[in-house]
Design a protein around this motif. Structure first.
Motif, PDB file in Angstrom:
ATOM      1  N   VAL A   1       0.856  -1.185   0.000  1.00  0.00           N
ATOM      2  CA  VAL A   1       0.000   0.000   0.000  1.00  0.00           C
ATOM      3  C   VAL A   1       0.893   1.235   0.000  1.00  0.00           C
ATOM      4  CG1 VAL A   1      -1.638   1.387   1.314  1.00  0.00           C
ATOM      5  CG2 VAL A   1      -1.956  -1.084   1.146  1.00  0.00           C
ATOM      6  N   GLU A   2       0.678   2.124  -0.965  1.00  0.00           N
ATOM      7  CA  GLU A   2       1.362   3.417  -0.999  1.00  0.00           C
ATOM      8  C   GLU A   2       0.289   4.484  -1.180  1.00  0.00           C
ATOM      9  OE1 GLU A   2       3.032   6.328  -0.503  1.00  0.00           O
ATOM     10  OE2 GLU A   2       4.755   4.997  -0.818  1.00  0.00           O
ATOM     11  N   GLY A   3       0.071   5.295  -0.137  1.00  0.00           N
ATOM     12  CA  GLY A   3      -0.990   6.290  -0.214  1.00  0.00           C
ATOM     13  C   GLY A   3      -0.573   7.677   0.207  1.00  0.00           C
ATOM     14  N   ARG A   4       0.729   7.943   0.204  1.00  0.00           N
ATOM     15  CA  ARG A   4       1.227   9.223   0.718  1.00  0.00           C
ATOM     16  C   ARG A   4       1.387  10.291  -0.353  1.00  0.00           C
ATOM     17  NH1 ARG A   4       6.660   6.892   3.038  1.00  0.00           N
ATOM     18  NH2 ARG A   4       6.429   5.829   1.018  1.00  0.00           N
ATOM     19  N   LEU A   5       1.219   9.916  -1.612  1.00  0.00           N
ATOM     20  CA  LEU A   5       1.547  10.838  -2.701  1.00  0.00           C
ATOM     21  C   LEU A   5       0.381  11.757  -3.043  1.00  0.00           C
ATOM     22  CD1 LEU A   5       3.435   8.251  -4.918  1.00  0.00           C
ATOM     23  CD2 LEU A   5       4.428   9.952  -3.391  1.00  0.00           C
ATOM     24  N   VAL A   6       0.742  12.983  -3.431  1.00  0.00           N
ATOM     25  CA  VAL A   6      -0.240  13.992  -3.821  1.00  0.00           C
ATOM     26  C   VAL A   6       0.017  14.388  -5.272  1.00  0.00           C
ATOM     27  CG1 VAL A   6      -1.089  16.334  -3.385  1.00  0.00           C
ATOM     28  CG2 VAL A   6      -0.428  14.859  -1.462  1.00  0.00           C
TER      29      VAL A   6
ATOM     30  N   LEU B   1      -3.164   1.402  -9.843  1.00  0.00           N
ATOM     31  CA  LEU B   1      -2.256   2.555  -9.826  1.00  0.00           C
ATOM     32  C   LEU B   1      -2.998   3.883 -10.001  1.00  0.00           C
ATOM     33  CD1 LEU B   1      -0.386   0.092 -10.259  1.00  0.00           C
ATOM     34  CD2 LEU B   1       0.909   1.473 -11.910  1.00  0.00           C
ATOM     35  N   HIS B   2      -2.307   4.968  -9.636  1.00  0.00           N
ATOM     36  CA  HIS B   2      -2.756   6.360  -9.803  1.00  0.00           C
ATOM     37  C   HIS B   2      -3.967   6.675  -8.929  1.00  0.00           C
ATOM     38  CE1 HIS B   2       0.009   6.116 -13.076  1.00  0.00           C
ATOM     39  NE2 HIS B   2      -0.777   5.419 -13.854  1.00  0.00           N
ATOM     40  N   LEU B   3      -4.027   6.075  -7.753  1.00  0.00           N
ATOM     41  CA  LEU B   3      -5.201   6.219  -6.894  1.00  0.00           C
ATOM     42  C   LEU B   3      -5.285   7.619  -6.277  1.00  0.00           C
ATOM     43  CD1 LEU B   3      -4.929   2.728  -5.167  1.00  0.00           C
ATOM     44  CD2 LEU B   3      -6.335   3.366  -7.144  1.00  0.00           C
ATOM     45  N   LYS B   4      -6.502   8.025  -5.985  1.00  0.00           N
ATOM     46  CA  LYS B   4      -6.783   9.362  -5.450  1.00  0.00           C
ATOM     47  C   LYS B   4      -6.165   9.522  -4.054  1.00  0.00           C
ATOM     48  CE  LYS B   4     -10.754  12.253  -4.140  1.00  0.00           C
ATOM     49  NZ  LYS B   4     -12.239  12.249  -3.993  1.00  0.00           N
ATOM     50  N   GLU B   5      -5.692  10.748  -3.784  1.00  0.00           N
ATOM     51  CA  GLU B   5      -5.153  11.054  -2.463  1.00  0.00           C
ATOM     52  C   GLU B   5      -6.201  10.797  -1.381  1.00  0.00           C
ATOM     53  OE1 GLU B   5      -4.111  14.778  -4.946  1.00  0.00           O
ATOM     54  OE2 GLU B   5      -5.401  13.016  -5.189  1.00  0.00           O
ATOM     55  N   ASN B   6      -5.748  10.237  -0.257  1.00  0.00           N
ATOM     56  CA  ASN B   6      -6.587  10.021   0.934  1.00  0.00           C
ATOM     57  C   ASN B   6      -7.808   9.149   0.657  1.00  0.00           C
ATOM     58  OD1 ASN B   6      -4.901  11.842   2.460  1.00  0.00           O
ATOM     59  ND2 ASN B   6      -5.976  13.537   1.455  1.00  0.00           N
ATOM     60  N   SER B   7      -7.707   8.263  -0.351  1.00  0.00           N
ATOM     61  CA  SER B   7      -8.868   7.430  -0.678  1.00  0.00           C
ATOM     62  C   SER B   7      -8.647   5.952  -0.377  1.00  0.00           C
ATOM     63  CB  SER B   7      -9.229   7.579  -2.161  1.00  0.00           C
ATOM     64  OG  SER B   7      -8.329   6.846  -2.983  1.00  0.00           O
ATOM     65  N   LEU B   8      -7.438   5.564  -0.017  1.00  0.00           N
ATOM     66  CA  LEU B   8      -7.141   4.152   0.175  1.00  0.00           C
ATOM     67  C   LEU B   8      -7.840   3.632   1.429  1.00  0.00           C
ATOM     68  CD1 LEU B   8      -4.967   5.215  -1.812  1.00  0.00           C
ATOM     69  CD2 LEU B   8      -3.473   3.409  -0.955  1.00  0.00           C
ATOM     70  N   ARG B   9      -8.527   2.503   1.295  1.00  0.00           N
ATOM     71  CA  ARG B   9      -9.377   1.974   2.353  1.00  0.00           C
ATOM     72  C   ARG B   9      -8.839   0.670   2.949  1.00  0.00           C
ATOM     73  NH1 ARG B   9     -14.654   4.305   1.298  1.00  0.00           N
ATOM     74  NH2 ARG B   9     -15.685   2.516   2.274  1.00  0.00           N
ATOM     75  N   VAL B  10      -7.621   0.268   2.556  1.00  0.00           N
ATOM     76  CA  VAL B  10      -7.024  -0.973   3.072  1.00  0.00           C
ATOM     77  C   VAL B  10      -5.586  -0.689   3.483  1.00  0.00           C
ATOM     78  CG1 VAL B  10      -8.478  -2.505   1.683  1.00  0.00           C
ATOM     79  CG2 VAL B  10      -6.300  -1.669   0.744  1.00  0.00           C
ATOM     80  N   LYS B  11      -5.027  -1.616   4.242  1.00  0.00           N
ATOM     81  CA  LYS B  11      -3.619  -1.521   4.643  1.00  0.00           C
ATOM     82  C   LYS B  11      -2.955  -2.862   4.382  1.00  0.00           C
ATOM     83  CE  LYS B  11      -4.511  -2.633   9.520  1.00  0.00           C
ATOM     84  NZ  LYS B  11      -5.920  -2.985   9.302  1.00  0.00           N
ATOM     85  N   ALA B  12      -1.632  -2.874   4.334  1.00  0.00           N
ATOM     86  CA  ALA B  12      -0.887  -4.107   4.093  1.00  0.00           C
ATOM     87  C   ALA B  12      -1.266  -5.155   5.129  1.00  0.00           C
ATOM     88  CB  ALA B  12       0.609  -3.829   4.133  1.00  0.00           C
ATOM     89  N   GLY B  13      -1.520  -6.365   4.662  1.00  0.00           N
ATOM     90  CA  GLY B  13      -1.913  -7.458   5.540  1.00  0.00           C
ATOM     91  C   GLY B  13      -3.407  -7.712   5.578  1.00  0.00           C
ATOM     92  N   ASP B  14      -4.211  -6.746   5.139  1.00  0.00           N
ATOM     93  CA  ASP B  14      -5.668  -6.939   5.119  1.00  0.00           C
ATOM     94  C   ASP B  14      -6.045  -8.028   4.119  1.00  0.00           C
ATOM     95  OD1 ASP B  14      -5.956  -4.948   6.951  1.00  0.00           O
ATOM     96  OD2 ASP B  14      -6.851  -3.483   5.576  1.00  0.00           O
TER      97      ASP B  14
ATOM     98  N   ASN C   1      -5.330  10.543  -9.920  1.00  0.00           N
ATOM     99  CA  ASN C   1      -4.423  10.956 -10.981  1.00  0.00           C
ATOM    100  C   ASN C   1      -3.013  11.166 -10.447  1.00  0.00           C
ATOM    101  OD1 ASN C   1      -4.222  11.602 -13.815  1.00  0.00           O
ATOM    102  ND2 ASN C   1      -3.762  13.698 -13.180  1.00  0.00           N
ATOM    103  N   THR C   2      -2.638  10.433  -9.399  1.00  0.00           N
ATOM    104  CA  THR C   2      -1.300  10.571  -8.841  1.00  0.00           C
ATOM    105  C   THR C   2      -0.288   9.815  -9.695  1.00  0.00           C
ATOM    106  OG1 THR C   2      -1.753   8.705  -7.361  1.00  0.00           O
ATOM    107  CG2 THR C   2      -2.082  10.915  -6.478  1.00  0.00           C
ATOM    108  N   GLY C   3       0.964  10.242  -9.628  1.00  0.00           N
ATOM    109  CA  GLY C   3       2.020   9.585 -10.395  1.00  0.00           C
ATOM    110  C   GLY C   3       2.121  10.111 -11.810  1.00  0.00           C
ATOM    111  N   ASP C   4       2.720   9.314 -12.678  1.00  0.00           N
ATOM    112  CA  ASP C   4       2.923   9.683 -14.072  1.00  0.00           C
ATOM    113  C   ASP C   4       1.656   9.357 -14.847  1.00  0.00           C
ATOM    114  OD1 ASP C   4       4.157  10.530 -16.396  1.00  0.00           O
ATOM    115  OD2 ASP C   4       5.089   8.589 -16.790  1.00  0.00           O
ATOM    116  N   SER C   5       0.679  10.238 -14.730  1.00  0.00           N
ATOM    117  CA  SER C   5      -0.657   9.982 -15.249  1.00  0.00           C
ATOM    118  C   SER C   5      -1.103  11.131 -16.139  1.00  0.00           C
ATOM    119  CB  SER C   5      -1.636   9.814 -14.074  1.00  0.00           C
ATOM    120  OG  SER C   5      -2.963   9.765 -14.518  1.00  0.00           O
ATOM    121  N   PHE C   6      -1.610  10.797 -17.323  1.00  0.00           N
ATOM    122  CA  PHE C   6      -2.008  11.815 -18.296  1.00  0.00           C
ATOM    123  C   PHE C   6      -3.346  12.447 -17.962  1.00  0.00           C
ATOM    124  CE2 PHE C   6      -3.424   7.667 -19.717  1.00  0.00           C
ATOM    125  CZ  PHE C   6      -4.767   7.870 -19.931  1.00  0.00           C
TER     126      PHE C   6
END
Length: 381
Positions: free
Chosen positions: A249-254, A309-322, A335-340
């Motif tokens: 899970v990576e959800g820190r990016l804006v 990939l490219h998930l919305k900021e502050n939208s992730l509803r799971v954590k590693a191990g779930d 639209n996070t990351g290298d997204s057009f």
């Protein structure tokens, strides 16, 4: 599996390697027309590398690629010296700009070309230099079994050859993957598009797909599309395509939208320089996050992993191990990351690593295809 005309006991002067180095996955396309049932087969060799590990110059004359069904060659392509130089120039140019890590990240050449070897743009290879030939696309009229590559080179006035072989493999998914979204979506970047599919240039994302949401008139966004929130896909629910255990899970990016657009008063050279600087910073910080943005990777039985990939900021509803079930709401489209533009990138891999993982062919087991032929969106200006 190399064959070389060099004296017994002498060190191999030229090394021929490929990425991947052992096998490539075949993609088959089938359709029916007025003639009858039709099919084609294609593969991508993500990189061919030629390394001069001797202490003298070597001149590459040609690269021959032969495709075999059983023991018979049914297709042969020959690249001359000029063809090879045209293919090698892009990688060499990026190497000169200090972007060698980007080449390694995209093509996986860090496993084949030592970092101390300089990338060459000419077929006259100086000692301890290498040629990197990216993304060789091959199309066949029947199913291939193996691909044989032979490089001819001149050293000490004599012509020698070095050869390697790649196996062509098929893959059948061990899990049933449902579409990870609700409703009707435009699916693009699909393997059927061949060289027009922008995912196939790298082994990790080779069979990935992109989902975009269309508006009532077929448009991708409302307003002027200058913000991620303008896109109809933005904020839509992302669902687990199959049940499994959350591995990454990576959800820190804006999303930094100006990364893709010129700022007010910014000239084109200034814009390009800013993008180049950001790319250099990303190489130091880790290219996977820069490219994928916020993402989730789920482990499934049989060593298969689905990636979102490219998930919305502050939208992730799971954590590693779930542990998640098929169809569970795990995040929102962003639209996070290298997204057009706001969209969901989905792929299946053989390990939970966006850089080193191998993309796997898959099909959606619970989806209806409305338009079966790849195309482009077009409108009058």
């Amino acid at each position: 599996m190399a064959i070389q005309n060099v004296r017994s006991g002498s060190r191999t002067p030229l090394v021929l390697r490929t990425v991947p180095g052992d096998y490539v996955y075949r993609f088959a396309a089938e359709w029916r027309d007025l003639i009858g049932q039709r099919s084609s087969h294609n593969i991508v060799i993500h990189a061919v590398t030629l390394l001069n590990q001797s202490q003298q110059a070597i001149s590459i004359r040609s690269l021959t690629i032969e495709t075999l069904a059983g023991t018979r060659v049914f297709q042969r392509v020959v690249y001359g010296a000029r063809d090879i130089e045209l293919m090698a120039e892009e990688a060499a140019a990026k190497g000169r700009l200090g972007l060698r890590p980007l080449i390694d990240f995209i093509l996986g050449t860090d496993a084949t070309v030592p970092p101390e070897m300089r990338l060459s743009a000419t077929t006259r290879l100086k000692p301890q230099t290498a040629l990197v030939l990216p993304n060789i696309y091959l199309l066949f009229h029947k199913k291939p079994d193996r691909v044989r590559m032979t490089a001819a080179y001149v050293m000490d006035g004599l012509t020698h050859e070095v050869q390697t072989m790649l196996r062509v493999a098929d893959y059948a998914c061990r899990n049933g993957y449902a579409m990870p979204l609700e409703g009707l979506w435009l699916m693009k970047g699909i393997p059927e598009a061949g060289v027009l599919d922008h995912h196939r240039f790298t082994a990790a994302s080779e069979f990935g797909v992109d989902f975009l949401k269309l508006g009532p008139s077929g448009e991708l966004y409302a307003s002027d599309g200058s913000q991620a929130s303008d896109y109809f896909a933005y904020g839509e629910k992302v669902l687990a395509a199959a049940g499994g255990k959350v591995a990454v899970v990576e959800g820190r990016l804006v999303q930094e939208w100006s990364r893709f657009n010129q700022r007010e008063g910014e000239t084109v050279p200034e814009f390009q320089q800013r993008q180049f600087k950001q790319l250099l910073e990303a190489m130091n910080a880790g290219l996977s996050g820069w490219a994928a943005g916020n993402h989730i990777i789920i482990e499934h039985p049989g060593n298969e992993y689905s990636a979102y990939l490219h998930l919305k900021e502050n939208s992730l509803r799971v954590k590693a191990g779930d542990v998640v079930t098929q169809g569970q709401h795990i995040a929102d489209v962003g639209n996070t990351g290298d997204s057009f533009g706001a969209h969901l990138h989905f792929q299946v891999m053989d390990r939970p690593d966006l850089a080193q993982g191998r993309g796997l062919p898959f099909v959606f087991s619970r989806a209806e295809v409305v338009l079966a032929e790849p195309g482009i969106m077009i409108q009058p200006k």
